[in-house]
Design an enzyme around this catalytic site. Structure first.
Site, mmCIF file in Angstrom:
data_model
loop_
_atom_site.group_PDB
_atom_site.id
_atom_site.type_symbol
_atom_site.label_atom_id
_atom_site.label_comp_id
_atom_site.label_asym_id
_atom_site.label_seq_id
_atom_site.Cartn_x
_atom_site.Cartn_y
_atom_site.Cartn_z
ATOM 1 N N ASP A 18 -7.332 67.131 167.448
ATOM 2 C CA ASP A 18 -6.567 67.453 166.239
ATOM 3 C C ASP A 18 -6.952 68.840 165.716
ATOM 4 O O ASP A 18 -8.101 69.258 165.857
ATOM 5 C CB ASP A 18 -6.840 66.381 165.178
ATOM 6 C CG ASP A 18 -5.798 66.404 164.075
ATOM 7 O OD1 ASP A 18 -4.740 67.050 164.241
ATOM 8 O OD2 ASP A 18 -6.044 65.773 163.026
ATOM 9 N N GLY A 21 -2.548 73.043 164.913
ATOM 10 C CA GLY A 21 -1.619 73.673 163.967
ATOM 11 C C GLY A 21 -2.383 74.472 162.921
ATOM 12 O O GLY A 21 -2.052 75.633 162.628
ATOM 13 N N SER A 63 1.315 61.789 171.023
ATOM 14 C CA SER A 63 1.429 60.390 170.578
ATOM 15 C C SER A 63 2.904 59.981 170.528
ATOM 16 O O SER A 63 3.805 60.832 170.497
ATOM 17 C CB SER A 63 0.797 60.215 169.195
ATOM 18 O OG SER A 63 1.645 60.731 168.201
ATOM 19 N N ASN A 66 4.496 61.597 167.753
ATOM 20 C CA ASN A 66 4.726 63.055 167.815
ATOM 21 C C ASN A 66 6.175 63.420 168.152
ATOM 22 O O ASN A 66 6.605 64.553 167.903
ATOM 23 C CB ASN A 66 3.793 63.732 168.835
ATOM 24 C CG ASN A 66 2.353 63.837 168.387
ATOM 25 O OD1 ASN A 66 1.436 63.923 169.198
ATOM 26 N ND2 ASN A 66 2.114 63.826 167.079
ATOM 27 N N ARG A 192 -10.034 59.054 161.223
ATOM 28 C CA ARG A 192 -9.226 57.873 161.534
ATOM 29 C C ARG A 192 -8.900 57.853 163.019
ATOM 30 O O ARG A 192 -9.061 58.867 163.716
ATOM 31 C CB ARG A 192 -7.955 57.833 160.685
ATOM 32 C CG ARG A 192 -7.131 59.085 160.730
ATOM 33 C CD ARG A 192 -5.857 58.970 159.891
ATOM 34 N NE ARG A 192 -5.173 60.248 159.807
ATOM 35 C CZ ARG A 192 -5.191 61.057 158.750
ATOM 36 N NH1 ARG A 192 -5.831 60.720 157.651
ATOM 37 N NH2 ARG A 192 -4.561 62.218 158.786
#
Ligand code: FPP
Length: 258
Positions: A18, A21, A63, A66, A192
């Site tokens: 992650d 972006g 995912s 996504n 998470r």
């Protein structure tokens, strides 16, 4: 001994990559530039994992959720995947890495599917390490697909519903072909699991880092492995030894990590 004890490595490392972006936005670049740098980080971490001798690495590359991102970003991610499958071919073959993929792969555009299957076939005989790309993947979706497959087998009489246990279900899960996750890493600051490897992560040790995925380098991996090795894994049992874990060295001092 260095920070990482190579005799006690996790057998399966999974990563939620992650922060691409945000990495790009912080540099005034389009999000796709972050994904491009993210693909470079994939290469470095794959090499390091192989060199260490960790048998399985699973990466959350795309995912199921996504697909709802803006069309341009989805297309750029698919293009990047296609390029990566070409550029990394020799690396996989030279290092005897088997490529695998999990997820609803039928939803990928045919150009990506064809390259993926071709490279999976070409590397199927290797057992140095399995690199699994989770593509159009969701942990709940994987469980739903497995339960549906079992329901069909009960309906056609090839399996007795009363014999279904954890082993039966795990065998239906493509993500479990490389075994349960020992260490789950998530970059980018969120804490998470985001629908990743829900079954296989049941007893995974979790490692969350603020680092954005494009900044997650080999030293970051060594640090995560060092943290993992300080944990006491009990799997619901009583601890043999309740000594507090040794303190970790400062984050910057990773020169002799392995
Ligand atoms: C999450 O960051 C990352 C993704 C959705 C894609 C991951 C893809 C790569 C690392 C590159 C391509 C991979 C391969 C295997 C070639 P984000 O976009 O959600 O970041 P943000 O939270 O900062 O917005």
């Amino acid at each position: 001994m260095g920070l990482v004890d190579v005799s006690r490595l996790p057998q399966h490392v999974a990563i939620i990559m992650d922060g691409n972006g945000r990495w790009a936005q912080a540099r005034g670049k389009p999000r796709t530039a972050g994904h491009e740098r993210g693909a470079d980080a994939v290469r470095d971490i794959m090499r390091a994992t192989r060199r260490l001798g960790i048998p399985a690495l699973t990466l959350y590359a795309f995912s199921e959720q996504n697909w709802d991102r803006p069309r341009g970003e989805v297309d750029a991610l698919v293009d990047l995947l296609c390029e990566h499958l070409v550029s990394e071919r020799d690396e996989l073959i030279d290092n005897e890495i088997r490529l695998s993929a999990i997820g609803r792969l039928h939803k990928l555009p045919s150009r990506a599917r064809e390259r993926l299957h071709s490279l999976m076939n070409e590397t199927a005989q290797y057992d140095g390490m399995t690199l699994t790309l989770a593509l159009s993947y969701g942990g709940r979706e994987e469980l739903v697909d497995a339960v549906r497959a079992l329901a069909h087998r009960v309906a056609d009489g090839t399996i007795d519903a009363d014999t279904i246990d954890e082993v039966t279900l795990a065998r239906q899960l493509p993500s479990m072909k490389v075994g349960p996750v020992d260490l789950l890493i998530r970059t980018g600051g969120e804490q998470r699991i985001s629908n990743f490897l829900l079954w296989g992560s049941a007893y995974a040790e979790l490692h969350f880092t603020e680092e954005l995925w494009p900044d997650f380098g080999v030293n970051s991996l060594y640090y995560a492995l060092g943290c993992y090795q300080k944990r006491e894994r009990r799997f619901g049992l009583v601890p043999d030894d309740c000594e507090p874990a040794e303190a970790l060295p400062p984050r910057g001092n990773l020169e002799h990590a392995v």
